[in-house]
Design an enzyme around this catalytic site. Structure first.
Site, PDB file in Angstrom:
ATOM      1  N   CYS A   1       0.808  -1.230   0.000  1.00 36.92           N
ATOM      2  CA  CYS A   1       0.000   0.000   0.000  1.00 36.92           C
ATOM      3  C   CYS A   1       0.839   1.278   0.000  1.00 36.92           C
ATOM      4  CB  CYS A   1      -0.941  -0.012   1.206  1.00 36.92           C
ATOM      5  SG  CYS A   1      -2.163  -1.332   1.089  1.00 36.92           S
TER       6      CYS A   1
HETATM    7  N1  NAD Z   1      -2.925  -6.076   1.910  1.00 37.81           N
HETATM    8  C1  NAD Z   1      -3.433  -4.986   2.423  1.00 37.81           C
HETATM    9  O1  NAD Z   1      -3.170  -4.669   3.570  1.00 37.81           O
HETATM   10  C2  NAD Z   1      -4.382  -4.105   1.641  1.00 37.81           C
HETATM   11  C3  NAD Z   1      -5.108  -3.149   2.338  1.00 37.81           C
HETATM   12  C4  NAD Z   1      -5.986  -2.337   1.659  1.00 37.81           C
HETATM   13  C5  NAD Z   1      -6.107  -2.459   0.273  1.00 37.81           C
HETATM   14  N2  NAD Z   1      -5.371  -3.390  -0.405  1.00 37.81           N
HETATM   15  C6  NAD Z   1      -5.567  -3.503  -1.861  1.00 37.81           C
HETATM   16  O2  NAD Z   1      -6.364  -4.649  -2.120  1.00 37.81           O
HETATM   17  C7  NAD Z   1      -5.974  -5.254  -3.365  1.00 37.81           C
HETATM   18  C8  NAD Z   1      -5.589  -6.696  -3.128  1.00 37.81           C
HETATM   19  O3  NAD Z   1      -4.460  -6.734  -2.281  1.00 37.81           O
HETATM   20  P1  NAD Z   1      -4.065  -8.023  -1.433  1.00 37.81           P
HETATM   21  O4  NAD Z   1      -3.109  -7.555  -0.416  1.00 37.81           O
HETATM   22  O5  NAD Z   1      -5.265  -8.786  -1.027  1.00 37.81           O
HETATM   23  O6  NAD Z   1      -3.283  -8.863  -2.559  1.00 37.81           O
HETATM   24  P2  NAD Z   1      -2.768 -10.375  -2.430  1.00 37.81           P
HETATM   25  O7  NAD Z   1      -1.612 -10.487  -3.350  1.00 37.81           O
HETATM   26  O8  NAD Z   1      -2.621 -10.774  -1.014  1.00 37.81           O
HETATM   27  O9  NAD Z   1      -3.977 -11.232  -3.014  1.00 37.81           O
HETATM   28  C9  NAD Z   1      -4.404 -11.130  -4.310  1.00 37.81           C
HETATM   29  C10 NAD Z   1      -4.929 -12.496  -4.722  1.00 37.81           C
HETATM   30  O10 NAD Z   1      -5.514 -12.334  -6.020  1.00 37.81           O
HETATM   31  C11 NAD Z   1      -5.186 -13.479  -6.789  1.00 37.81           C
HETATM   32  N3  NAD Z   1      -5.357 -13.090  -8.179  1.00 37.81           N
HETATM   33  C12 NAD Z   1      -4.561 -12.303  -8.941  1.00 37.81           C
HETATM   34  N4  NAD Z   1      -5.116 -12.135 -10.147  1.00 37.81           N
HETATM   35  C13 NAD Z   1      -6.268 -12.824 -10.153  1.00 37.81           C
HETATM   36  C14 NAD Z   1      -7.286 -13.043 -11.105  1.00 37.81           C
HETATM   37  N5  NAD Z   1      -7.225 -12.476 -12.300  1.00 37.81           N
HETATM   38  N6  NAD Z   1      -8.327 -13.817 -10.771  1.00 37.81           N
HETATM   39  C15 NAD Z   1      -8.402 -14.374  -9.539  1.00 37.81           C
HETATM   40  N7  NAD Z   1      -7.487 -14.211  -8.596  1.00 37.81           N
HETATM   41  C16 NAD Z   1      -6.433 -13.434  -8.897  1.00 37.81           C
HETATM   42  C17 NAD Z   1      -3.785 -13.845  -6.368  1.00 37.81           C
HETATM   43  O11 NAD Z   1      -3.508 -15.198  -6.645  1.00 37.81           O
HETATM   44  C18 NAD Z   1      -3.835 -13.558  -4.870  1.00 37.81           C
HETATM   45  O12 NAD Z   1      -4.211 -14.688  -4.116  1.00 37.81           O
HETATM   46  C19 NAD Z   1      -4.861  -4.372  -3.905  1.00 37.81           C
HETATM   47  O13 NAD Z   1      -5.413  -3.406  -4.755  1.00 37.81           O
HETATM   48  C20 NAD Z   1      -4.317  -3.707  -2.648  1.00 37.81           C
HETATM   49  O14 NAD Z   1      -3.696  -2.474  -2.941  1.00 37.81           O
HETATM   50  C21 NAD Z   1      -4.529  -4.226   0.273  1.00 37.81           C
END
Ligand code: NAD
Length: 401
Positions: A257
């Site tokens: 982030c």
């Molecule tokens: N991690 C955090 O603390 C946090 C907090 C707020 C917002 N976000 C935002 O949330 C979003 C997701 O982040 P995250 O941390 O959960 O990511 P992550 O990498 O932990 O998880 C993403 C998941 O999506 C899967 N994936 C990727 N492409 C895909 C597709 N086309 N179809 C199905 N699955 C798919 C991956 O295999 C993975 O398991 C991002 O935009 C991030 O900026 C994250």
């Protein structure tokens, strides 16, 4: 009601665990290993309990899948896929595009699509909606909303229930349906007037953190040059009961982030002819902390690190999680290796990283603490090397910022 959640990582799985109490949830992820693990009842995310997943699975409320046909009859789809930067540090919406393709090609009836992935203002209206329409064969009309995720993995005091949630629909019906969905497991919903406001608010929240972290990192360097303690000075400033918020210095920023979201804001600013000077500079100051730390360690050790064994303590980007995305440890290690140090790292929470395993917490010439997990004791860190440099402010008796 059947809910499909695209992406079962930090954000998507957390939502699955909360929504599973009220809805039939299908967690869609294109990573077969994650799907298999989730279907055998094992969570891969801190803060999501395996027992909860097992409970929802037993009740028929949770299953993971990589098959598009499993989500085709869902009433609601949440997008929770990565939004990283490209190699040249521009917003990378390829994962969002792939999620839109999955939705467009598989949804057979009208659904509410909620984006939780972080992106720049206009993504829902100008990117997600047109992309889903492009991939949809049946010209089904969908509803669209945004609700940027604010989860802080590993945090105990704030969770999905007690963290206020921003949202906005592209239409009043979409807003109404979005409110109904989240009100089951969020205590406070804050509707804003457009998706663009919600998208921008999320970016600004993390940009606020990024620039304040850069400011305190710069101040740590100033305090050291003046021969005063940065921590004591910050505590002193923090006695002011208004107009001040305490941030603490560190080796830099990490995770998915803070190092990434401000760049999304800067990109959209520059596209609109507004220079994002402050945001860009803050990013540079945070990145340069790694060099400052290597310089300090080198100076304190006779001006040369050639051949010295340096142990990095904690390579996760923050305490008590195994997440190493954009970790500041990476650049610190690079600067130390560039100076001839023989670098290994200790982090049993992360365990393996870049094909290397966590080394024992002992026997080094120098230890540099980047992240202090609760399971690692101060005493063991201090005993690991004759010289310990602490970037966290949590190891009393060590040298540090
Ligand atoms: N991690 C955090 O603390 C946090 C907090 C707020 C917002 N976000 C935002 O949330 C979003 C997701 O982040 P995250 O941390 O959960 O990511 P992550 O990498 O932990 O998880 C993403 C998941 O999506 C899967 N994936 C990727 N492409 C895909 C597709 N086309 N179809 C199905 N699955 C798919 C991956 O295999 C993975 O398991 C991002 O935009 C991030 O900026 C994250």
């Amino acid at each position: 009601m059947k809910v499909a959640i695209i992406g079962q990582g930090y954000v998507g799985l957390t939502i699955s665990a909360f929504a599973g109490e009220f809805f039939e949830v299908v967690g869609f992820d294109n990573n077969a290993k994650i799907v298999e693990q989730l279907n055998s009842g094992i969570s891969h995310i801190e803060g999501v309990d395996s027992l909860t997943l097992q409970k929802w699975a037993k009740a028929g409320h949770f299953k993971a899948t990589s098959k598009g046909s499993d989500i085709s009859d869902a009433n609601l789809v949440v997008i929770a896929v990565p939004t990283p930067l490209t190699g040249d540090r521009k917003p990378d919406l390829t994962f969002i595009d792939a999620a839109c393709k999955t939705i467009g090609e598989n949804m057979k009836k009208s659904v509410l699509v909620i984006n939780e992935s972080t992106s720049f203002p206009g993504t829902l209206r100008n990117y997600i909606k047109p992309a889903i329409e492009k991939y949809s064969k049946d010209s089904v009309e969908h509803f669209y909303a945004i609700s940027p995720e604010r989860v802080d993995p590993g945090r105990g005091d704030f969770n999905q229930r007690n963290t206020p949630r921003l949202f906005a629909g592209l239409t009043p019906e979409a807003s109404k349906m979005t409110r109904e969905f989240y009100s089951k497991f969020c205590d406070r919903l804050v509707e804003v007037s457009s998706p663009e406001v919600a998208e921008a608010a999320k970016l600004f929240e993390n940009t606020f953190r990024q620039v304040n972290i850069a400011l305190v990192n710069e101040f740590a360097q100033i305090a050291h040059s003046l021969g005063i303690s940065v921590y004591e000075t910050l505590d002193a400033a923090n006695t002011k009961p208004y107009g001040f918020m305490k941030f603490t210095p560190s080796a830099g920023v990490g995770g998915h982030c803070i190092p990434v979201d401000p760049t999304y804001l800067a990109a959209v600013a520059e596209e609109n002819g507004v220079p994002a000077t402050f945001i860009r500079r803050a990013n540079e100051v945070n990145l340069e902390m790694s060099k400052y730390i290597a310089d300090r360690v080198q100076t304190d050790n006779g001006g040369s690190l050639q051949g010295k064994s340096v142990l990095i303590v904690g390579v996760a980007y923050k305490p008590n999680v195994a997440d190493v995305r954009e970790t500041a440890a990476e650049l610190v290690i690079k600067h130390l290796r560039d100076r001839g140090a023989v670098v290994s790292w200790h982090d049993d929470v992360v365990d393996t990283w870049h094909g290397e395993s966590s080394a024992p917490l002992s026997g080094a010439d120098i230890s540099v603490v980047i992240t202090k997990h609760d399971v690692v004791s101060e005493r063991d860190i201090l005993a690991s090397a004759p010289y310990v440099f602490d970037t966290t402010g949590k190891v009393a008796g060590a040298s540090g910022l």
